[in-house]
Design a protein around this motif. Sequence first.
Motif, PDB file in Angstrom:
ATOM      1  N   ASN A  44       0.792  -4.202   0.803  1.00 36.32           N
ATOM      2  CA  ASN A  44       0.965  -2.767   0.656  1.00 36.32           C
ATOM      3  C   ASN A  44       2.057  -2.279   1.608  1.00 36.32           C
ATOM      4  O   ASN A  44       2.002  -2.526   2.813  1.00 36.32           O
ATOM      5  N   ALA A  45       3.059  -1.608   1.057  1.00 36.43           N
ATOM      6  CA  ALA A  45       4.220  -1.191   1.849  1.00 36.43           C
ATOM      7  C   ALA A  45       3.839  -0.245   2.978  1.00 36.43           C
ATOM      8  O   ALA A  45       4.391  -0.322   4.079  1.00 36.43           O
ATOM      9  N   PHE A  46       2.881   0.644   2.732  1.00 36.39           N
ATOM     10  CA  PHE A  46       2.508   1.630   3.738  1.00 36.39           C
ATOM     11  C   PHE A  46       1.696   0.983   4.861  1.00 36.39           C
ATOM     12  O   PHE A  46       1.809   1.362   6.023  1.00 36.39           O
ATOM     13  N   PHE A  47       0.919  -0.028   4.505  1.00 34.04           N
ATOM     14  CA  PHE A  47       0.180  -0.775   5.523  1.00 34.04           C
ATOM     15  C   PHE A  47       1.149  -1.564   6.400  1.00 34.04           C
ATOM     16  O   PHE A  47       1.009  -1.607   7.621  1.00 34.04           O
ATOM     17  N   VAL A  48       2.152  -2.166   5.765  1.00 34.31           N
ATOM     18  CA  VAL A  48       3.149  -2.937   6.515  1.00 34.31           C
ATOM     19  C   VAL A  48       3.923  -2.031   7.457  1.00 34.31           C
ATOM     20  O   VAL A  48       4.170  -2.373   8.612  1.00 34.31           O
ATOM     21  N   ARG A  49       4.317  -0.850   6.958  1.00 39.04           N
ATOM     22  CA  ARG A  49       5.063   0.092   7.803  1.00 39.04           C
ATOM     23  C   ARG A  49       4.242   0.503   9.025  1.00 39.04           C
ATOM     24  O   ARG A  49       4.770   0.613  10.138  1.00 39.04           O
ATOM     25  N   LYS A  50       2.958   0.727   8.817  1.00 43.21           N
ATOM     26  CA  LYS A  50       2.090   1.129   9.920  1.00 43.21           C
ATOM     27  C   LYS A  50       1.866  -0.019  10.891  1.00 43.21           C
ATOM     28  O   LYS A  50       1.868   0.165  12.112  1.00 43.21           O
ATOM     29  N   LYS A  51       1.701  -1.212  10.348  1.00 45.92           N
ATOM     30  CA  LYS A  51       1.408  -2.386  11.168  1.00 45.92           C
ATOM     31  C   LYS A  51       2.621  -2.854  11.950  1.00 45.92           C
ATOM     32  O   LYS A  51       2.515  -3.271  13.104  1.00 45.92           O
ATOM     33  N   TRP A  87      14.305  -2.692  -1.312  1.00 51.91           N
ATOM     34  CA  TRP A  87      13.039  -3.327  -1.648  1.00 51.91           C
ATOM     35  C   TRP A  87      12.465  -2.632  -2.874  1.00 51.91           C
ATOM     36  O   TRP A  87      12.917  -1.555  -3.252  1.00 51.91           O
ATOM     37  N   VAL A  88      11.482  -3.256  -3.500  1.00 47.44           N
ATOM     38  CA  VAL A  88      10.862  -2.688  -4.701  1.00 47.44           C
ATOM     39  C   VAL A  88       9.347  -2.771  -4.553  1.00 47.44           C
ATOM     40  O   VAL A  88       8.810  -3.807  -4.138  1.00 47.44           O
ATOM     41  N   ILE A  89       8.672  -1.674  -4.881  1.00 44.48           N
ATOM     42  CA  ILE A  89       7.209  -1.673  -4.884  1.00 44.48           C
ATOM     43  C   ILE A  89       6.711  -1.322  -6.281  1.00 44.48           C
ATOM     44  O   ILE A  89       7.429  -0.716  -7.076  1.00 44.48           O
ATOM     45  N   ASP A  90       5.465  -1.718  -6.568  1.00 43.84           N
ATOM     46  CA  ASP A  90       4.872  -1.351  -7.852  1.00 43.84           C
ATOM     47  C   ASP A  90       4.169  -0.007  -7.719  1.00 43.84           C
ATOM     48  O   ASP A  90       4.232   0.651  -6.669  1.00 43.84           O
ATOM     49  N   GLU A  91       3.479   0.415  -8.778  1.00 39.93           N
ATOM     50  CA  GLU A  91       2.863   1.742  -8.777  1.00 39.93           C
ATOM     51  C   GLU A  91       1.736   1.878  -7.759  1.00 39.93           C
ATOM     52  O   GLU A  91       1.361   2.988  -7.382  1.00 39.93           O
ATOM     53  N   SER A  92       1.207   0.751  -7.287  1.00 40.40           N
ATOM     54  CA  SER A  92       0.138   0.805  -6.289  1.00 40.40           C
ATOM     55  C   SER A  92       0.673   0.686  -4.864  1.00 40.40           C
ATOM     56  O   SER A  92      -0.099   0.679  -3.906  1.00 40.40           O
ATOM     57  N   GLY A  93       1.998   0.588  -4.722  1.00 38.06           N
ATOM     58  CA  GLY A  93       2.600   0.552  -3.393  1.00 38.06           C
ATOM     59  C   GLY A  93       2.772  -0.837  -2.809  1.00 38.06           C
ATOM     60  O   GLY A  93       3.094  -0.976  -1.628  1.00 38.06           O
ATOM     61  N   ARG A  94       2.596  -1.876  -3.612  1.00 39.36           N
ATOM     62  CA  ARG A  94       2.755  -3.245  -3.115  1.00 39.36           C
ATOM     63  C   ARG A  94       4.176  -3.747  -3.363  1.00 39.36           C
ATOM     64  O   ARG A  94       4.759  -3.483  -4.408  1.00 39.36           O
ATOM     65  N   PHE A  95       4.690  -4.479  -2.391  1.00 47.13           N
ATOM     66  CA  PHE A  95       6.030  -5.032  -2.531  1.00 47.13           C
ATOM     67  C   PHE A  95       6.060  -6.084  -3.639  1.00 47.13           C
ATOM     68  O   PHE A  95       5.285  -7.040  -3.618  1.00 47.13           O
TER      69      PHE A  95
END
Length: 253
Positions: free
Chosen positions: A237-244, A217-225
């Motif tokens: 947001n990748a970190f929000f998705v991982r937590k959710k 997968w690829v995210i931008d500098e703000s952490g969005r896929f």
Amino acid sequence: MKNFLTERRIIIGFIITVVFLLMVFFTALTSFKKVRQLAIVEFNQSQLVLARHVSFSLKTVFNTLKQELTILNLSPTIQYLEKVSLANRMRITLSAIQNKGVLEIRRIDGNRVYILNRDGVFKEIRCSGEDLKLFKWAQRAENKGKIYISSISQRPFGASKRLIMYLAIPTYQDSFDEAHPRPTYKFAGCLAFIIDVNKLTEIVVSKVRSGKTGYAWVIDESGRFIYHPRKDYIWQNAFFVRKKEAHIPISFA
């Protein structure tokens, strides 16, 4: 006395056996931990190699787009807005790069915008909004020869929302042809590619596999896929998705 010595030998032998077995057990456990750590290190290294490969491949594709933009901008047809051949000249370039996520080619002169989309439709519209912003950037003398790279934004494009990026370059009349044997060297606007970033990254990243189930997968500098096999994750947001959704893998596996 003899029985006592025999029992003592048995006890000592038993203790030695237990100690030996414990030593074997702890040695095996230590070896297992080392092997496991080594496997983790090797796995992480393989993922790093894959990540570097993806990064290099994406840079290569992106540099190709910048090169194509620069080459097209050198065309007298583009510089002097030769309307008879403008659409055809754009089509030649678009046919070579539309599989790299390019949605449109735009030639902006400050008053009008000449657009060729990936469906081959050529049209002319009034210059406004983002096009006018690009024109004003290109108009500044210090930007001559530079390539403008916009930030990524999600916006409506056609019938759906897309992750859009603009590449633009100032256009000067410094080339020549039969119709224009002497360059004027005047500023003439700018040339832009409109890029679907998700499609651009998908070209490279969708081919990457790690093991039987791993993916990239690829995210931008703000952490969005900006790319993920699950389309509903795009621009989240990748970190929000991982937590959710911790039960769902979102990385190499």
